[in-house]
Design an enzyme around this catalytic site. Sequence first.
Site, short mmCIF file in Angstrom:
data_model
loop_
_atom_site.label_atom_id
_atom_site.label_comp_id
_atom_site.label_asym_id
_atom_site.label_seq_id
_atom_site.Cartn_x
_atom_site.Cartn_y
_atom_site.Cartn_z
N ALA A 1 -3.00 -7.33 7.42
CA ALA A 1 -3.12 -8.61 6.18
C ALA A 1 -3.14 -7.96 4.87
CB ALA A 1 -4.35 -9.34 6.65
N VAL B 1 1.45 -7.17 1.43
CA VAL B 1 2.67 -7.53 1.84
C VAL B 1 2.40 -8.72 2.85
CG1 VAL B 1 4.78 -7.15 3.09
CG2 VAL B 1 3.87 -5.63 1.32
N VAL C 1 1.84 -2.89 8.42
CA VAL C 1 0.66 -1.86 8.34
C VAL C 1 1.01 -0.96 7.24
CG1 VAL C 1 0.10 -2.21 10.66
CG2 VAL C 1 1.38 -0.44 10.01
N PRO D 1 1.23 5.48 4.96
CA PRO D 1 0.81 6.32 3.65
C PRO D 1 1.72 7.84 3.88
CG PRO D 1 -0.81 6.05 5.38
CD PRO D 1 0.21 5.17 5.82
N THR D 2 1.41 8.57 2.91
CA THR D 2 1.84 9.98 2.87
C THR D 2 0.97 10.72 3.89
OG1 THR D 2 2.81 9.60 0.80
CG2 THR D 2 2.58 11.71 1.36
N GLU E 1 4.17 -6.62 -6.85
CA GLU E 1 3.09 -6.96 -7.11
C GLU E 1 2.80 -7.78 -8.37
OE1 GLU E 1 -0.05 -4.31 -5.78
OE2 GLU E 1 1.02 -3.68 -4.11
N ALA F 1 16.00 3.59 -0.76
CA ALA F 1 16.98 3.74 -2.16
C ALA F 1 16.55 2.79 -3.17
CB ALA F 1 18.63 3.57 -1.45
N CYS G 1 3.71 2.01 -3.90
CA CYS G 1 5.26 2.41 -3.35
C CYS G 1 5.98 3.50 -3.74
CB CYS G 1 6.01 1.14 -3.36
SG CYS G 1 5.35 -0.41 -2.46
N PHE H 1 -2.53 -0.78 -11.97
CA PHE H 1 -1.21 -0.20 -11.92
C PHE H 1 -0.17 -0.89 -12.69
CE2 PHE H 1 2.27 -1.38 -9.24
CZ PHE H 1 1.74 -2.35 -8.45
P1 NAD Z 1 -2.00 -2.74 2.71
O1 NAD Z 1 -2.91 -1.40 2.70
O2 NAD Z 1 -2.47 -3.48 1.66
O3 NAD Z 1 -2.28 -3.55 4.04
C1 NAD Z 1 -2.09 -2.91 5.36
C2 NAD Z 1 -2.87 -3.50 6.34
O4 NAD Z 1 -2.77 -3.19 7.63
C3 NAD Z 1 -4.35 -3.06 6.14
O5 NAD Z 1 -5.44 -4.17 5.89
C4 NAD Z 1 -5.06 -2.19 7.35
O6 NAD Z 1 -6.39 -2.58 7.72
C5 NAD Z 1 -4.00 -3.09 8.41
N1 NAD Z 1 -3.71 -2.04 9.72
C6 NAD Z 1 -3.42 -0.93 9.64
N2 NAD Z 1 -3.04 -0.43 10.87
C7 NAD Z 1 -3.38 -1.52 11.87
C8 NAD Z 1 -3.31 -1.89 13.16
N3 NAD Z 1 -3.09 -0.98 13.81
N4 NAD Z 1 -3.63 -3.15 13.70
C9 NAD Z 1 -3.63 -4.12 12.82
N5 NAD Z 1 -3.87 -3.76 11.41
C10 NAD Z 1 -3.58 -2.51 10.86
O7 NAD Z 1 -0.58 -2.27 2.52
P2 NAD Z 1 0.46 -3.03 2.02
O8 NAD Z 1 0.40 -2.84 0.45
O9 NAD Z 1 0.52 -4.58 2.41
O10 NAD Z 1 1.86 -2.44 2.44
C11 NAD Z 1 2.21 -2.51 3.79
C12 NAD Z 1 3.46 -1.90 4.11
O11 NAD Z 1 4.56 -2.55 3.26
C13 NAD Z 1 3.55 -0.45 3.64
O12 NAD Z 1 4.74 0.17 4.15
C14 NAD Z 1 4.54 -0.52 2.24
O13 NAD Z 1 4.99 0.51 1.92
C15 NAD Z 1 5.28 -1.56 2.31
N6 NAD Z 1 5.49 -2.31 0.95
C16 NAD Z 1 4.49 -2.48 0.22
C17 NAD Z 1 4.73 -3.32 -0.97
C18 NAD Z 1 3.49 -3.78 -2.19
O14 NAD Z 1 4.04 -3.88 -3.28
N7 NAD Z 1 2.28 -3.22 -1.90
C19 NAD Z 1 5.87 -3.93 -1.45
C20 NAD Z 1 7.00 -3.63 -0.21
C21 NAD Z 1 6.90 -2.97 1.01
C1 UDX Z 2 7.74 -1.99 -6.50
C2 UDX Z 2 9.11 -2.68 -6.39
O1 UDX Z 2 9.63 -3.15 -7.86
C3 UDX Z 2 9.13 -3.63 -5.32
O2 UDX Z 2 10.54 -4.10 -5.34
C4 UDX Z 2 8.88 -2.96 -4.08
O3 UDX Z 2 8.96 -3.98 -2.96
C5 UDX Z 2 7.54 -2.25 -4.08
O4 UDX Z 2 7.49 -1.47 -5.26
P1 UDX Z 2 5.58 -2.94 -7.74
O5 UDX Z 2 5.15 -1.59 -7.46
O6 UDX Z 2 4.61 -3.83 -7.10
O7 UDX Z 2 6.79 -3.00 -6.72
O8 UDX Z 2 5.71 -3.29 -9.18
P2 UDX Z 2 6.69 -2.72 -10.30
O9 UDX Z 2 6.92 -3.89 -11.00
O10 UDX Z 2 7.96 -2.31 -9.50
O11 UDX Z 2 5.99 -1.56 -10.92
C6 UDX Z 2 5.86 -0.25 -10.41
C7 UDX Z 2 5.34 0.49 -11.72
O12 UDX Z 2 6.24 0.75 -12.59
C8 UDX Z 2 4.11 -0.09 -12.37
O13 UDX Z 2 3.16 0.86 -12.87
C9 UDX Z 2 4.93 -0.52 -13.84
O14 UDX Z 2 3.87 -0.56 -14.69
C10 UDX Z 2 5.76 0.71 -13.99
N1 UDX Z 2 6.77 0.09 -14.85
C11 UDX Z 2 7.67 -1.05 -14.41
C12 UDX Z 2 7.19 0.80 -15.79
O15 UDX Z 2 6.58 1.53 -16.29
N2 UDX Z 2 8.26 0.23 -16.68
C13 UDX Z 2 9.30 -0.78 -16.46
O16 UDX Z 2 10.19 -0.96 -16.96
C14 UDX Z 2 8.83 -1.34 -15.25
#
Ligand code: NAD
Ligand code: UDX
Length: 483
Positions: free
Chosen positions: A12, A15, A89, A92-93, A164, A221, A275, A337
């Site tokens: 939750a 994403v 879920v 991480p790295t 975000e 990519a 990300c 960020f």
């Molecule tokens: P997040 O840390 O906000 O959420 C992940 C959640 O998963 C946490 O609340 C954690 O408690 C829960 N969790 C972990 N292990 C679990 C388990 N075994 N059972 C139930 N819950 C569990 O992370 P996020 O930002 O939502 O990212 C999730 C994934 O989506 C990552 O792989 C990330 O790379 C990818 N993603 C993130 C973004 C973004 O903008 N944040 C965009 C695209 C893709």
């Molecule tokens: C990114 C991707 O855009 C999204 O498609 C993917 O699903 C998750 O990763 P996010 O990290 O949430 O999204 O935000 P984004 O708008 O991409 O910005 C990432 C970082 O780049 C921020 O720190 C932003 O300030 C910076 N940024 C963005 C720049 O410095 N210059 C730009 O022109 C655009």
Amino acid sequence: KINMVKICCIGAGYVGGPTMAVIALKCPSIEVAVVDISVARIAAWNSDQLPIYEPGLEDIVKQCRGKNLSFSSDVEKHVCEADIIFVSVNTPTKTRGLGAGKAADLTYWESAARMIADVSKSDKIVVEKSTVPVKTAEAIEKILTHNSKGINYQILSNPEFLAEGTAIQDLFNPDRVLIGGRETPEGRKAVQALKEVYANWVSEDRIITTNLWSAELSKLAANAFLAQRISSVNAISALCEATGADVSEVAYAVGKDTRIGPKFLNASVGFGGSCFQKDILNLIYICECNGLPEVANYWKQVIKINDYQKNRFVNRVVASMFNTVAGKKIAVLGFAFKKDTGDTRETPAIDVCKGLLGDKAKICIYDPQVSEDQIQRDLAMNKFDWDHPIHLQPMSPTAVKEVSVTWDAYEATKGAHGICILTEWDEFKKLDYAKIYQSMQKPAFIFDGRNVVDPVKLREIGFIVYSIGKPLDLWLKDMPAVA
Ligand code: NAD
Ligand code: UDX
């Protein structure tokens, strides 16, 4: 048409929460349950104070919660009942062991998959929503089928592209939805089932279907390409400062080429967020494991330039202020960020603040969405620890005492020697800089890491202004070269 489909999303977070809220809103006939092992996070989703700040999100959650959208920590019950399970879920790295500092840590993913295998009693479509290394679906498939008790599992890759701060907009109107699946009759059927969910609001021509590995790799990519654009424009910003070119003019001229396009070319103090760095490191590791060191090195450079850009900014601040900021108050405006989020994962502000603290500055931080507790936690945390569920993160040691946090930009800047703007919040454009100038030590410096203020106007007030990639103030030109 599928009727009363039940969807469960494991995770939750940034994403899982918004994505499922939008599915619930757009598909009234689908029951959506979002589950998480973090009881606190689920409680927040069920309260008036949602765990994440995202414009438009609260409205949707309020509309759907209690109807076809629920948040629960009863993970097993909802997984057992679901037809489609999204796994969102964190990935991480890795911080230790094989591939530490690069490879994706699939601990959370694997434990979710094992739990699905344990509790399922009916056929499931399991959707990779998290960003994962290519070929993860194969591993997940093995875990599920080796424990299957005769249940049929179909694995799909459906990476999320939302950013975000604009998550709801991006989910309402995605450039594309990508679904990868097995090229078998069952695989195609599963792809079709997920396609029908999105088809409730996304036009068919924007729903792309591919094989599993293409879908998994496309996500890595895409993020690598996006981050590379920023490192490219940031690399050019350094050359602009050295030559008198203006990076905004250069980016505009370059972006006018329709093959390049105007978006995502804003020079900055560096990219942050959960990300880009993580996913590029992941891509690098996969290249290395596949015997492609040249490809790995190519992408490494994107991260190196980003680190260089953050360092360059800190060095510029210190060099401009007579080569020392020891004991000087520096105001930091913006810690998230990017604007319109309270998320601080991998924010460049962490590195900039650590750099200034390394030179013994006293920092006062203001961000409209980030709390003191979060900032102290971030500044105390080790690299890569941040992306583990909060209850598994190391306890925050004692607060850094040279850092204070306020909820007011004027208080943050009062008596300061310099201001660093590190997030492009709209409100920073509208501050009364004449008033701020009056309250500061002289000479008063502004270092704009996001090009939000007008350097000409601020120079008229009396500030010494540094803007990323813009012609340098005479003052800065006279200072020793920044290494
Ligand atoms: P997040 O840390 O906000 O959420 C992940 C959640 O998963 C946490 O609340 C954690 O408690 C829960 N969790 C972990 N292990 C679990 C388990 N075994 N059972 C139930 N819950 C569990 O992370 P996020 O930002 O939502 O990212 C999730 C994934 O989506 C990552 O792989 C990330 O790379 C990818 N993603 C993130 C973004 C973004 O903008 N944040 C965009 C695209 C893709
Ligand atoms: C990114 C991707 O855009 C999204 O498609 C993917 O699903 C998750 O990763 P996010 O990290 O949430 O999204 O935000 P984004 O708008 O991409 O910005 C990432 C970082 O780049 C921020 O720190 C932003 O300030 C910076 N940024 C963005 C720049 O410095 N210059 C730009 O022109 C655009």
